[in-house]
Design a protein around this motif. Structure first.
Motif: not given
Ligand code: AMP
Ligand code: ZN
Length: 454
Positions: A28, A218, A243-244, A247
């Motif tokens: 991804y 995501c 962001h990650h 996630e």
């Protein structure tokens, strides 16, 4: 040989391998936000990921890689762009998605197998938010928004190693007043008519109507298209935090299992020492460079000239170098006989790519082999190298813009005046040059000439 890639979570080189019984690598890559043209900084990230995809296909087989890359088509930036242009959100995002695809094709990037959109996955996001609320990882704020409770996830910060103190400073946003803690982040944003216009969806259990926060898309799309545990998750370094990190928190709390087995972040493209970005306005789009007479393949080549995990300063000069390297590769390809030999002369190129995607090392090894001019030449092996790097040598090179002799003479005169610190004369000569349709770009050690845009 196996591909070794740096893992940003474990902070070491690790071999890449599939973890599922079907042998398919689940890959991804966070995609673009479609509210404006992507700039070549964004494309540095997408081109690097394209080389990674190609290398995985060569190593594990074309059918053994599932590549998913999303389109962020609803967030603060897309909504405010739609409002500025007074057009429906869907129209704006459709227009910029088409441009993104055209640029990707010109840069010879393989299309992902699935390209999901945030607006096409609202129910999946809502159900993940409900899952997080049920498990006690999320709460409804007074205004009807839903936030992720960072304190509920002890693993928060493992990827970015962000300390509690820094977290509070970095994550402070305008709507912080509705949160329990400033570091909590939005999973669902309650509808605000003055900001959101007509962009809204029915709310989740306990939440008002509104729209998803950015990070949840995501997590939800990965779960749907790749499953609960994926083999490789990538993006530019700016996505590492928040962001990650977010996630990971969403997915691991909801699914109760490891989210991504390998995290890979590539570094930014810079202009004059600062990150190329839309907000800074210091960017080139692919169209800007094509208008200046450069080929998209030279742009791709130039983006591969730096190590993906090091920042790369973008200079127009590197496009000149890229065009001539491509011309050499074309000539070399034309000289090859269509034979296949047992010995792969290009093994050092693959060794460099497999070693943490060392693209400049691979290009260096390639030219060392070509310049040695040793036989037997093997067209099939060479084509395999071009496939891995995604260099399409059939793409036409731009016509060579010869610099007229009188322009070179003016430029030489101006450079000499500048060296002699006769700035008045240098300025006058610059004006003469631009009246003749040329701009002169000065550097410390020399200059280059560019035809002005018509
Ligand atoms: P965005 O469209 O802003 O969501 O960004 C799309 C991708 O481009 C993300 O993976 C970013 O990390 C990446 N990116 C943004 N700016 C740069 C840059 N200057 N150089 C390389 N990658 C970038
Ligand atoms: Zn993402």
């Amino acid at each position: 040989m196996a591909i070794q890639l740096y893992d940003s979570l474990e902070r070491k080189l690790k071999p890449l391998a599939p973890s599922h019984a079907d042998g398919v690598i689940r890959f991804y890559n966070c995609g673009p936000t479609v509210y404006a043209p992507a700039h070549i900084g964004n494309f540095r990230t997408f081109v690097i990921n394209d080389v990674l995809r190609r290398l995985l296909e060569l190593e594990f087989g074309a059918g053994k890689v599932k590549h998913v890359r999303n389109l962020t088509d609803v967030d603060d930036r897309t909504i405010s762009q739609a409002q500025r242009e007074k057009h429906p959100l869907g129209e704006i995002t459709k227009k910029w998605t088409a441009k993104f695809h055209a640029d990707c094709d010109a840069l010879n990037c393989l299309r992902p197998h699935v390209e999901p959109t945030a607006t096409g996955h609202i129910p999946e996001q809502v159900s993940m938010i409900e899952c997080l609320m049920e498990k006690g990882n999320a709460y409804r704020a007074a205004d009807g928004s839903v936030y992720f409770k960072i304190d509920s996830f002890p693993g928060y910060g493992a990827l970015s190693r962000i300390k509690e103190r820094e977290l509070k400073v970095t994550n402070t946003v305008a709507d912080a007043d509705h949160k329990d803690s400033v570091s909590d982040f939005a999973l669902w944003k309650a509808y605000k008519p003055e900001e959101d216009g007509d962009v809204k969806w029915p709310g989740t259990a306990g939440a008002s109507e509104g729209r998803p926060g950015w990070h949840i898309e995501c997590s939800a799309m990965i779960k749907k298209h790749l499953g609960e545990t994926i083999d490789l998750h990538t993006g530019g370094v700016d996505l590492l935090f928040p962001h990650h990190e977010n996630e990971i928190a969403q997915s691991q709390c909801c699914n109760g299992t490891t989210f991504a087995r390998h995290w890979y972040h590539s570094e930014h493209l810079l202009v004059e020492g600062t990150t190329m970005s839309k907000s800074k306005g210091n960017y080139y789009t692919l169209s800007d460079l094509v208008e200046k007479g450069y080929s998209p393949m030279a742009v791709r080549y130039a983006l591969l000239m730096g190590h993906p995990r090091k920042q790369l300063n973008f200079m127009l000069d590197s496009l000149h170098a890229a065009e001539s390297a491509l011309a050499n590769l074309r000539a070399y390809r034309a000289s090859l006989a269509p034979v296949t030999t047992a010995h792969d002369a290009f093994a050092p190129v693959f060794a460099a790519l497999e070693d943490d995607l060392n693209t400049p090392g691979a290009l260096g090894a390639l030219f060392t082999i070509i310049n040695r001019k040793e036989g037997p030449a093997d067209a099939a092996a060479f084509d395999r190298v071009m496939f891995a790097l995604g260099l399409d040598l059939n793409q036409a090179a731009p016509p060579k813009a010869e610099t007229p002799k009188e322009i070179t003479a003016l430029a030489e005169k101006r450079w000499a005046a500048k060296q002699a610190k006769d700035f008045a004369a240098a300025d006058a000569l610059r004006k003469e040059l631009s009246a003749a349709g040329w701009s002169m770009l000065d550097r410390k050690d020399g200059y280059s000439l560019e035809p002005l845009k018509k």
